[in-house]
Design a protein around this motif. Structure first.
Motif, PDB file in Angstrom:
ATOM      1  N   ALA A  62      83.487 109.133  -3.096  1.00 50.11           N
ATOM      2  CA  ALA A  62      84.607 108.858  -4.001  1.00 50.11           C
ATOM      3  C   ALA A  62      85.384 107.629  -3.542  1.00 50.11           C
ATOM      4  O   ALA A  62      85.845 106.826  -4.368  1.00 50.11           O
ATOM      5  CB  ALA A  62      85.528 110.078  -4.083  1.00 50.11           C
ATOM      6  N   ILE A  63      85.531 107.461  -2.227  1.00 46.28           N
ATOM      7  CA  ILE A  63      86.217 106.285  -1.692  1.00 46.28           C
ATOM      8  C   ILE A  63      85.474 105.008  -2.079  1.00 46.28           C
ATOM      9  O   ILE A  63      86.070 104.040  -2.561  1.00 46.28           O
ATOM     10  CB  ILE A  63      86.340 106.381  -0.159  1.00 46.28           C
ATOM     11  CG1 ILE A  63      87.380 107.438   0.226  1.00 46.28           C
ATOM     12  CG2 ILE A  63      86.718 105.025   0.446  1.00 46.28           C
ATOM     13  CD1 ILE A  63      87.423 107.737   1.708  1.00 46.28           C
ATOM     14  N   THR A  64      84.156 105.017  -1.861  1.00 42.75           N
ATOM     15  CA  THR A  64      83.355 103.837  -2.189  1.00 42.75           C
ATOM     16  C   THR A  64      83.471 103.496  -3.669  1.00 42.75           C
ATOM     17  O   THR A  64      83.660 102.326  -4.047  1.00 42.75           O
ATOM     18  CB  THR A  64      81.881 104.080  -1.829  1.00 42.75           C
ATOM     19  OG1 THR A  64      81.776 104.329  -0.411  1.00 42.75           O
ATOM     20  CG2 THR A  64      81.017 102.886  -2.188  1.00 42.75           C
ATOM     21  N   ALA A  65      83.392 104.521  -4.514  1.00 48.65           N
ATOM     22  CA  ALA A  65      83.479 104.301  -5.964  1.00 48.65           C
ATOM     23  C   ALA A  65      84.859 103.793  -6.364  1.00 48.65           C
ATOM     24  O   ALA A  65      84.986 102.883  -7.197  1.00 48.65           O
ATOM     25  CB  ALA A  65      83.146 105.597  -6.704  1.00 48.65           C
ATOM     26  N   ALA A  66      85.909 104.364  -5.771  1.00 48.90           N
ATOM     27  CA  ALA A  66      87.276 103.964  -6.129  1.00 48.90           C
ATOM     28  C   ALA A  66      87.565 102.525  -5.711  1.00 48.90           C
ATOM     29  O   ALA A  66      88.148 101.752  -6.484  1.00 48.90           O
ATOM     30  CB  ALA A  66      88.283 104.911  -5.482  1.00 48.90           C
ATOM     31  N   LEU A  67      87.169 102.149  -4.502  1.00 47.97           N
ATOM     32  CA  LEU A  67      87.425 100.787  -4.030  1.00 47.97           C
ATOM     33  C   LEU A  67      86.650  99.766  -4.857  1.00 47.97           C
ATOM     34  O   LEU A  67      87.180  98.699  -5.193  1.00 47.97           O
ATOM     35  CB  LEU A  67      87.056 100.664  -2.553  1.00 47.97           C
ATOM     36  CG  LEU A  67      87.952 101.431  -1.573  1.00 47.97           C
ATOM     37  CD1 LEU A  67      87.402 101.314  -0.162  1.00 47.97           C
ATOM     38  CD2 LEU A  67      89.390 100.923  -1.625  1.00 47.97           C
ATOM     39  N   SER A  68      85.413 100.101  -5.187  1.00 48.11           N
ATOM     40  CA  SER A  68      84.607  99.196  -6.001  1.00 48.11           C
ATOM     41  C   SER A  68      85.214  99.023  -7.391  1.00 48.11           C
ATOM     42  O   SER A  68      85.324  97.900  -7.909  1.00 48.11           O
ATOM     43  CB  SER A  68      83.173  99.735  -6.117  1.00 48.11           C
ATOM     44  OG  SER A  68      82.397  98.926  -6.968  1.00 48.11           O
ATOM     45  N   LEU A  69      85.634 100.135  -7.985  1.00 46.98           N
ATOM     46  CA  LEU A  69      86.224 100.083  -9.323  1.00 46.98           C
ATOM     47  C   LEU A  69      87.543  99.330  -9.297  1.00 46.98           C
ATOM     48  O   LEU A  69      87.815  98.504 -10.183  1.00 46.98           O
ATOM     49  CB  LEU A  69      86.421 101.497  -9.855  1.00 46.98           C
ATOM     50  CG  LEU A  69      87.029 101.622 -11.261  1.00 46.98           C
ATOM     51  CD1 LEU A  69      86.211 100.847 -12.280  1.00 46.98           C
ATOM     52  CD2 LEU A  69      87.137 103.096 -11.657  1.00 46.98           C
ATOM     53  N   ALA A  70      88.377  99.591  -8.298  1.00 46.07           N
ATOM     54  CA  ALA A  70      89.672  98.923  -8.209  1.00 46.07           C
ATOM     55  C   ALA A  70      89.487  97.410  -8.103  1.00 46.07           C
ATOM     56  O   ALA A  70      90.243  96.635  -8.705  1.00 46.07           O
ATOM     57  CB  ALA A  70      90.453  99.450  -7.013  1.00 46.07           C
TER      58      ALA A  70
END
Length: 212
Positions: A62-70
């Motif tokens: 979830a961290i990887t996905a959130a940082l990439s999306l942000a």
């Protein structure tokens, strides 16, 4: 708002499995509707939930996905981006990755200090969390400075005595880590007594957060 309110209902009942399913459903809905800001909100909530339930792999994903999306949303230098950085850093720190957390905390600090009022409670929370990562990395002096900054902010918040008490306990942990229980005994006791006094403040509401 309704999604987050329903999440709070699950968490209040201790239904973590229900909370996970709820977030997974709305993550999918956000993707179907191409609502990327909504997706980021859900990912941030997933980071917190997986951190609390000890699900490391899910939290890191979830961290990887959130940082990439942000990064793709052109929200740099916004409070929303700062919050995502803090959530990601706190997730890393919870699973023993303080060295990965610290650069994210530093970036969030730069954003928050440039756009928030110096007495904003979000700054106090950031200072507290960042200091805990610094303690893990044995950067005790910098951690102490941040804890004192957190106290200065939280003293000005409504019912801020609770947050100051938590910071006092964090300072006791710092002393224990730096000096050990025997050499740090007097200073540790000082912080514990201060925390106890703050918790006994009569004006504080005796609610679930007080119990925590």
């Amino acid at each position: 708002r309704r999604v987050l309110e329903k999440l709070d209902t699950y968490l209040a009942m201790g239904d973590c499995a229900g909370a996970e399913k709820h977030l997974a459903y709305w993550l999918n809905e956000a993707e179907i509707g191409n609502d990327m800001r909504g997706k980021l909100t859900v990912l941030n909530e997933q980071i917190g939930l997986y951190r609390k339930t000890g699900k490391e792999a899910e939290c890191l994903n979830a961290i990887t996905a959130a940082l990439s999306l942000a990064d793709s949303l052109s929200i740099a230098d916004s409070a929303a981006f700062g919050t995502t950085l803090i959530n990601a850093a706190t997730g890393y720190k919870a699973f023993g990755k303080a060295e990965d957390a610290l650069p994210l905390y530093r970036k969030a600090r730069s954003i928050y200090e440039s756009i928030l009022d110096s007495n904003d409670g979000r700054l106090g929370a950031l200072y507290n969390n960042m200091a805990q990562a610094l303690v893990d990395l044995k950067e005790f002096n910098d951690a102490r400075d941040l804890y004192n900054k957190a106290i200065a902010v939280m003293e000005k918040q409504e019912n801020g005595a609770l947050e100051v008490a938590i910071t006092c306990l964090n300072l006791a942990d710092l002393v224990w880590a730096q000096l050990g229980a025997e050499d740090g005994e007097k200073e540790i006791e000082k912080y514990l007594l201060k925390a106890e006094k703050l918790l006994n403040t009569e004006s504080l509401p005796r609610d679930s957060y007080y119990a925590f």
